[in-house]
Design a protein around this motif. Structure first.
Motif, PDB file in Angstrom:
ATOM      1  N   ASN A 237      18.658  89.543  36.946  1.00  0.00           N
ATOM      2  CA  ASN A 237      18.522  88.272  36.225  1.00  0.00           C
ATOM      3  C   ASN A 237      19.784  88.011  35.412  1.00  0.00           C
ATOM      4  O   ASN A 237      19.954  88.591  34.340  1.00  0.00           O
ATOM      5  CB  ASN A 237      17.304  88.307  35.297  1.00  0.00           C
ATOM      6  CG  ASN A 237      16.017  88.568  36.045  1.00  0.00           C
ATOM      7  OD1 ASN A 237      15.824  88.075  37.148  1.00  0.00           O
ATOM      8  ND2 ASN A 237      15.144  89.357  35.460  1.00  0.00           N
TER       9      ASN A 237
ATOM     10  N   SER B 279      20.563  85.136  34.095  1.00  0.00           N
ATOM     11  CA  SER B 279      20.234  84.158  33.041  1.00  0.00           C
ATOM     12  C   SER B 279      21.264  83.038  32.957  1.00  0.00           C
ATOM     13  O   SER B 279      21.795  82.724  31.890  1.00  0.00           O
ATOM     14  CB  SER B 279      20.107  84.867  31.676  1.00  0.00           C
ATOM     15  OG  SER B 279      19.113  85.855  31.717  1.00  0.00           O
TER      16      SER B 279
ATOM     17  N   ASP C  33      20.774  79.979  33.098  1.00  0.00           N
ATOM     18  CA  ASP C  33      20.279  78.840  32.319  1.00  0.00           C
ATOM     19  C   ASP C  33      20.722  78.886  30.860  1.00  0.00           C
ATOM     20  O   ASP C  33      20.735  77.862  30.183  1.00  0.00           O
ATOM     21  CB  ASP C  33      18.748  78.790  32.371  1.00  0.00           C
ATOM     22  CG  ASP C  33      18.231  78.420  33.742  1.00  0.00           C
ATOM     23  OD1 ASP C  33      19.031  77.888  34.539  1.00  0.00           O
ATOM     24  OD2 ASP C  33      17.048  78.671  34.027  1.00  0.00           O
ATOM     25  N   PHE C  34      21.088  80.079  30.390  1.00  0.00           N
ATOM     26  CA  PHE C  34      21.507  80.201  29.006  1.00  0.00           C
ATOM     27  C   PHE C  34      22.983  79.885  28.805  1.00  0.00           C
ATOM     28  O   PHE C  34      23.450  79.820  27.666  1.00  0.00           O
ATOM     29  CB  PHE C  34      21.233  81.621  28.497  1.00  0.00           C
ATOM     30  CG  PHE C  34      19.774  81.929  28.338  1.00  0.00           C
ATOM     31  CD1 PHE C  34      19.054  81.427  27.270  1.00  0.00           C
ATOM     32  CD2 PHE C  34      19.110  82.711  29.270  1.00  0.00           C
ATOM     33  CE1 PHE C  34      17.708  81.705  27.115  1.00  0.00           C
ATOM     34  CE2 PHE C  34      17.764  82.991  29.132  1.00  0.00           C
ATOM     35  CZ  PHE C  34      17.061  82.484  28.057  1.00  0.00           C
TER      36      PHE C  34
ATOM     37  N   GLU D 271      16.194  93.489  25.715  1.00  0.00           N
ATOM     38  CA  GLU D 271      17.194  92.631  26.348  1.00  0.00           C
ATOM     39  C   GLU D 271      17.701  93.234  27.649  1.00  0.00           C
ATOM     40  O   GLU D 271      17.930  92.510  28.631  1.00  0.00           O
ATOM     41  CB  GLU D 271      18.366  92.398  25.395  1.00  0.00           C
ATOM     42  CG  GLU D 271      18.061  91.447  24.253  1.00  0.00           C
ATOM     43  CD  GLU D 271      19.279  91.196  23.386  1.00  0.00           C
ATOM     44  OE1 GLU D 271      20.234  92.020  23.429  1.00  0.00           O
ATOM     45  OE2 GLU D 271      19.288  90.192  22.665  1.00  0.00           O
TER      46      GLU D 271
ATOM     47  N   VAL E  27      12.086  84.572  30.567  1.00  0.00           N
ATOM     48  CA  VAL E  27      12.714  84.772  29.264  1.00  0.00           C
ATOM     49  C   VAL E  27      12.915  83.451  28.528  1.00  0.00           C
ATOM     50  O   VAL E  27      12.803  83.382  27.295  1.00  0.00           O
ATOM     51  CB  VAL E  27      14.072  85.486  29.444  1.00  0.00           C
ATOM     52  CG1 VAL E  27      14.739  85.712  28.093  1.00  0.00           C
ATOM     53  CG2 VAL E  27      13.887  86.801  30.170  1.00  0.00           C
ATOM     54  N   GLU E  28      13.210  82.388  29.289  1.00  0.00           N
ATOM     55  CA  GLU E  28      13.514  81.110  28.652  1.00  0.00           C
ATOM     56  C   GLU E  28      12.348  80.579  27.816  1.00  0.00           C
ATOM     57  O   GLU E  28      12.542  79.779  26.901  1.00  0.00           O
ATOM     58  CB  GLU E  28      13.902  80.074  29.704  1.00  0.00           C
ATOM     59  CG  GLU E  28      12.805  79.671  30.676  1.00  0.00           C
ATOM     60  CD  GLU E  28      12.592  80.674  31.800  1.00  0.00           C
ATOM     61  OE1 GLU E  28      11.662  80.473  32.607  1.00  0.00           O
ATOM     62  OE2 GLU E  28      13.369  81.658  31.873  1.00  0.00           O
TER      63      GLU E  28
END
Length: 275
Positions: A160, A162, A164-165, A229, A239-240
């Motif tokens: 992952n 991430s 999107d972050f 994390e 997670v989002e």
């Protein structure tokens, strides 16, 4: 309560501060100078507090110094993801770039950021050197270790990444996110973080006074977040949802930006990538 309160405080502070940074870095670019300016004032206040509280061993002093250390770290994250403190390289890597050359490019993108981390760490250490209250320094160094380990794992490859972050104006960072089932560093990282958490909890349990129990519990909670994390990098968890309040649609946020100075335009759309 002597353990639950500091642990809950550390978790809330981490969650809220992280969400606030996510929210600020998706606002229109014209707001970034104000966000970073305000954060810089907070950083100055945090450094002042760490120095002023270096001899304060009260419970309030412990919480305040710890909070100041976390806020000082928050400046590092905000200044990076708004694009104010990044590095000399502004371009993504071309397809096929790998190995030490790729690692060198990653350093180039983040060089000023890494130097800023060291400068603030040295400043905090100088302000509290040899003093009784060094909880702010411990918090900052622990967050730095968490940050470094997570970034190395994401660079080497995790399930992952991430994406999107990563805000739209910092899309250059996405070329340094690697998706893999596993990398050799991950087991070492998560094991070290787990052992560190256990040792910090043991310190909290064996601490003689309420102040020390609170300090070690605060750090133990942060170390436990490091474990969490790291596993988030591997497990298919939503997670989002933890920061849904601070993560509106990134695409819509990017479209709403009506000012894009060159300093913040890191998306490599037309520029030929340099080696």
């Amino acid at each position: 309560m002597s353990y639950a309160l500091p642990i809950g405080f550390a978790l809330f502070l981490w969650w809220f501060a992280t969400g606030l940074i996510f929210w600020l870095d998706q606002l229109p670019v014209r707001t970034f100078k104000w966000s970073v300016g305000a954060a810089s004032l907070v950083l100055a206040a945090a450094l002042f507090a760490i120095g002023a509280l270096s001899g304060d061993t009260s419970l309030t002093g412990v919480y305040a110094s710890f909070t100041a250390g976390v806020l000082a770290w928050g400046w590092q994250e905000l200044s990076l993801y708004t694009g104010f403190v990044t590095g000399p390289r502004k371009q993504s890597c071309e397809a096929g770039c790998s190995g030490w050359r790729h690692f060198g490019h990653a350093i180039g993108v983040n060089l000023w950021h890494e130097i800023a981390i060291i400068v603030v760490a040295v400043s905090i250490a100088a302000l509290s050197w040899g003093a009784a209250n060094q909880w702010g320094l411990y918090a900052y160094l622990l967050l730095w270790a968490m940050h470094l380990s997570a970034r190395l794992n994401v660079f080497l490859g995790v399930r992952n990444v991430s994406e999107d972050f990563v805000p739209a104006h910092m899309a250059v960072l996405k070329s340094f996110l690697t998706r893999k089932p596993m990398n050799l560093l991950f087991p070492v990282s998560v094991t070290a973080a787990t052992i560190g958490s256990v040792l910090l909890f043991q310190e909290a349990i064996s601490a003689p006074g309420e102040e020390d129990r609170a300090g070690w519990s605060l750090l133990a909670a942060l170390a436990s977040l490091a474990v969490f994390e790291h596993w988030m990098l591997m497990l298919p968890l939503p997670v989002e949802k933890l920061w849904q309040w601070s993560l509106p649609q990134r695409r819509d946020a990017a479209k709403s930006r009506n000012s894009k100075p060159v300093h913040f335009d890191y998306t490599p759309l037309k520029t030929k990538l340099s080696p």
